[in-house]
Design a protein around this motif. Structure first.
Motif, PDB file in Angstrom:
ATOM      1  N   PHE A  97      48.261  25.148  81.930  1.00 38.67           N
ATOM      2  CA  PHE A  97      46.800  25.129  81.929  1.00 38.67           C
ATOM      3  C   PHE A  97      46.252  26.206  80.988  1.00 38.67           C
ATOM      4  O   PHE A  97      45.353  25.943  80.188  1.00 38.67           O
ATOM      5  CB  PHE A  97      46.268  25.325  83.356  1.00 38.67           C
ATOM      6  N   GLU A  98      46.800  27.404  81.053  1.00 40.55           N
ATOM      7  CA  GLU A  98      46.359  28.498  80.185  1.00 40.55           C
ATOM      8  C   GLU A  98      46.611  28.160  78.710  1.00 40.55           C
ATOM      9  O   GLU A  98      45.774  28.445  77.850  1.00 40.55           O
ATOM     10  CB  GLU A  98      47.046  29.810  80.572  1.00 40.55           C
ATOM     11  N   GLU A  99      47.738  27.540  78.429  1.00 41.79           N
ATOM     12  CA  GLU A  99      48.057  27.157  77.048  1.00 41.79           C
ATOM     13  C   GLU A  99      47.097  26.075  76.545  1.00 41.79           C
ATOM     14  O   GLU A  99      46.650  26.118  75.394  1.00 41.79           O
ATOM     15  CB  GLU A  99      49.507  26.671  76.956  1.00 41.79           C
ATOM     16  N   LEU A 100      46.752  25.126  77.399  1.00 37.53           N
ATOM     17  CA  LEU A 100      45.781  24.089  77.012  1.00 37.53           C
ATOM     18  C   LEU A 100      44.410  24.707  76.770  1.00 37.53           C
ATOM     19  O   LEU A 100      43.716  24.337  75.816  1.00 37.53           O
ATOM     20  CB  LEU A 100      45.709  22.992  78.079  1.00 37.53           C
ATOM     21  N   SER A 135      43.820  27.627  75.689  1.00 36.87           N
ATOM     22  CA  SER A 135      43.922  28.311  74.401  1.00 36.87           C
ATOM     23  C   SER A 135      43.923  27.316  73.231  1.00 36.87           C
ATOM     24  O   SER A 135      43.182  27.488  72.266  1.00 36.87           O
ATOM     25  CB  SER A 135      45.197  29.159  74.386  1.00 36.87           C
ATOM     26  N   LYS A 136      44.739  26.281  73.331  1.00 37.28           N
ATOM     27  CA  LYS A 136      44.832  25.287  72.254  1.00 37.28           C
ATOM     28  C   LYS A 136      43.508  24.557  72.023  1.00 37.28           C
ATOM     29  O   LYS A 136      43.163  24.225  70.893  1.00 37.28           O
ATOM     30  CB  LYS A 136      45.936  24.267  72.549  1.00 37.28           C
ATOM     31  N   LEU A 137      42.783  24.288  73.111  1.00 40.41           N
ATOM     32  CA  LEU A 137      41.532  23.532  73.003  1.00 40.41           C
ATOM     33  C   LEU A 137      40.309  24.435  72.853  1.00 40.41           C
ATOM     34  O   LEU A 137      39.208  23.950  72.599  1.00 40.41           O
ATOM     35  CB  LEU A 137      41.366  22.632  74.239  1.00 40.41           C
ATOM     36  N   ASP A 138      40.516  25.736  73.066  1.00 33.38           N
ATOM     37  CA  ASP A 138      39.437  26.725  73.001  1.00 33.38           C
ATOM     38  C   ASP A 138      38.312  26.374  73.983  1.00 33.38           C
ATOM     39  O   ASP A 138      37.136  26.285  73.611  1.00 33.38           O
ATOM     40  CB  ASP A 138      38.896  26.847  71.570  1.00 33.38           C
ATOM     41  N   VAL A 139      38.695  26.147  75.238  1.00 31.79           N
ATOM     42  CA  VAL A 139      37.732  25.848  76.303  1.00 31.79           C
ATOM     43  C   VAL A 139      38.126  26.599  77.568  1.00 31.79           C
ATOM     44  O   VAL A 139      39.261  27.035  77.710  1.00 31.79           O
ATOM     45  CB  VAL A 139      37.651  24.334  76.636  1.00 31.79           C
ATOM     46  N   GLU A 140      37.182  26.711  78.471  1.00 31.87           N
ATOM     47  CA  GLU A 140      37.448  27.243  79.802  1.00 31.87           C
ATOM     48  C   GLU A 140      37.672  26.060  80.734  1.00 31.87           C
ATOM     49  O   GLU A 140      37.443  24.907  80.368  1.00 31.87           O
ATOM     50  CB  GLU A 140      36.273  28.096  80.278  1.00 31.87           C
ATOM     51  N   ALA A 141      38.064  26.333  81.963  1.00 37.18           N
ATOM     52  CA  ALA A 141      38.244  25.283  82.965  1.00 37.18           C
ATOM     53  C   ALA A 141      36.941  24.513  83.120  1.00 37.18           C
ATOM     54  O   ALA A 141      35.875  25.101  83.246  1.00 37.18           O
ATOM     55  CB  ALA A 141      38.659  25.888  84.296  1.00 37.18           C
ATOM     56  N   GLY A 142      37.026  23.195  83.064  1.00 38.80           N
ATOM     57  CA  GLY A 142      35.841  22.349  83.181  1.00 38.80           C
ATOM     58  C   GLY A 142      35.090  22.172  81.882  1.00 38.80           C
ATOM     59  O   GLY A 142      34.126  21.437  81.809  1.00 38.80           O
ATOM     60  N   GLY A 143      35.568  22.829  80.820  1.00 43.91           N
ATOM     61  CA  GLY A 143      34.870  22.791  79.544  1.00 43.91           C
ATOM     62  C   GLY A 143      35.268  21.613  78.679  1.00 43.91           C
ATOM     63  O   GLY A 143      36.298  20.972  78.879  1.00 43.91           O
ATOM     64  N   THR A 144      34.410  21.360  77.696  1.00 42.52           N
ATOM     65  CA  THR A 144      34.616  20.275  76.738  1.00 42.52           C
ATOM     66  C   THR A 144      34.723  20.871  75.342  1.00 42.52           C
ATOM     67  O   THR A 144      33.966  21.774  74.991  1.00 42.52           O
ATOM     68  CB  THR A 144      33.444  19.276  76.807  1.00 42.52           C
ATOM     69  N   PHE A 178      37.936  16.350  74.177  1.00 47.65           N
ATOM     70  CA  PHE A 178      38.639  16.607  75.431  1.00 47.65           C
ATOM     71  C   PHE A 178      37.797  17.431  76.404  1.00 47.65           C
ATOM     72  O   PHE A 178      37.068  18.333  75.996  1.00 47.65           O
ATOM     73  CB  PHE A 178      39.929  17.404  75.169  1.00 47.65           C
ATOM     74  N   THR A 179      37.941  17.105  77.689  1.00 44.36           N
ATOM     75  CA  THR A 179      37.434  17.932  78.773  1.00 44.36           C
ATOM     76  C   THR A 179      38.649  18.324  79.607  1.00 44.36           C
ATOM     77  O   THR A 179      39.471  17.474  79.951  1.00 44.36           O
ATOM     78  CB  THR A 179      36.410  17.182  79.635  1.00 44.36           C
ATOM     79  N   LEU A 180      38.765  19.614  79.917  1.00 42.09           N
ATOM     80  CA  LEU A 180      39.940  20.140  80.626  1.00 42.09           C
ATOM     81  C   LEU A 180      39.568  20.553  82.041  1.00 42.09           C
ATOM     82  O   LEU A 180      38.634  21.323  82.241  1.00 42.09           O
ATOM     83  CB  LEU A 180      40.499  21.347  79.868  1.00 42.09           C
ATOM     84  N   LYS A 181      40.296  20.013  83.018  1.00 37.93           N
ATOM     85  CA  LYS A 181      40.057  20.345  84.426  1.00 37.93           C
ATOM     86  C   LYS A 181      41.373  20.668  85.107  1.00 37.93           C
ATOM     87  O   LYS A 181      42.408  20.106  84.772  1.00 37.93           O
ATOM     88  CB  LYS A 181      39.429  19.152  85.162  1.00 37.93           C
ATOM     89  N   ASP A 182      41.300  21.546  86.097  1.00 29.96           N
ATOM     90  CA  ASP A 182      42.437  21.736  86.994  1.00 29.96           C
ATOM     91  C   ASP A 182      42.117  20.963  88.262  1.00 29.96           C
ATOM     92  O   ASP A 182      40.981  20.938  88.702  1.00 29.96           O
ATOM     93  CB  ASP A 182      42.701  23.214  87.277  1.00 29.96           C
TER      94      ASP A 182
END
Length: 171
Positions: free
Chosen positions: A108-111, A113-122, A128-132
């Motif tokens: 999750f931390e690597e994603l 960083s790679k996507l330059d977003v926080e949790a729940g961010g787009t 991409f939108t990243l969620k845990d």
């Protein structure tokens, strides 16, 4: 530290197309029990608009003759609903016990960083939108990353670029 949902700012989208509101109106007109159909209407609204900005939530409240606070309460309670725009692809990283123990937090931390977003961010390009998430229900494949409806099991950090490349779109 992330604020509780009720204290987070709701995204505002004042220039949404009238055609989308008309489509929602057409759906609401087919319902017999409008007040009892709030969740169904919110599902349909999110299908139409892609998310539930405060203008859409207030519109639904007026159309169903419900308090705005009730609509916001339902929209913010259920994790399916989102009041912020989401990317074309939704990435979910399972943080259930089996996944967590097998390294999901590092993934999750690597994603992030790679996507330059926080949790729940787009991502800025809306790809991409990243969620845990708490559990995907396939513990034997831990750690799991799910993009849209595709499940990637036993994910390793070095596989993330290839996984993301499958979903990257050129604009």
């Amino acid at each position: 530290m992330t604020k509780p949902v009720a204290q987070q700012e709701t995204y505002s989208a004042s220039n949404l197309p009238i055609e989308k509101y008309n489509e929602l109106d057409d759906y609401i007109a087919t319902l017999d029990d409008k007040k009892g159909s709030l969740i169904h209407v919110l599902h349909k609204a999110q299908d139409i608009f892609g998310f539930l900005p405060k203008e859409v939530q207030l519109y639904v409240a007026r159309k169903l003759d419900l308090p705005g606070a009730k609509v916001f309460g339902v929209a913010s309670f259920y994790s399916y609903f989102t009041s912020n725009p989401v990317g074309r692809h939704k990435i979910s990283v399972c943080m259930g016990t089996a996944c967590f123990v097998r390294g999901a937090e590092k993934i999750f931390e690597e994603l992030k960083s790679k996507l330059d977003v926080e949790a729940g961010g787009t991502t800025e390009d809306n790809q991409f939108t990243l969620k845990d998430v708490r559990c995907i229900g396939a513990c034997g494949l831990a750690p799991i990353v799910m993009i849209d409806d595709k499940v990637f099991g036993r994910v390793k950090l070095e596989e993330l670029d290839n996984i993301l490349d499958e979903f990257r779109e050129e604009d």
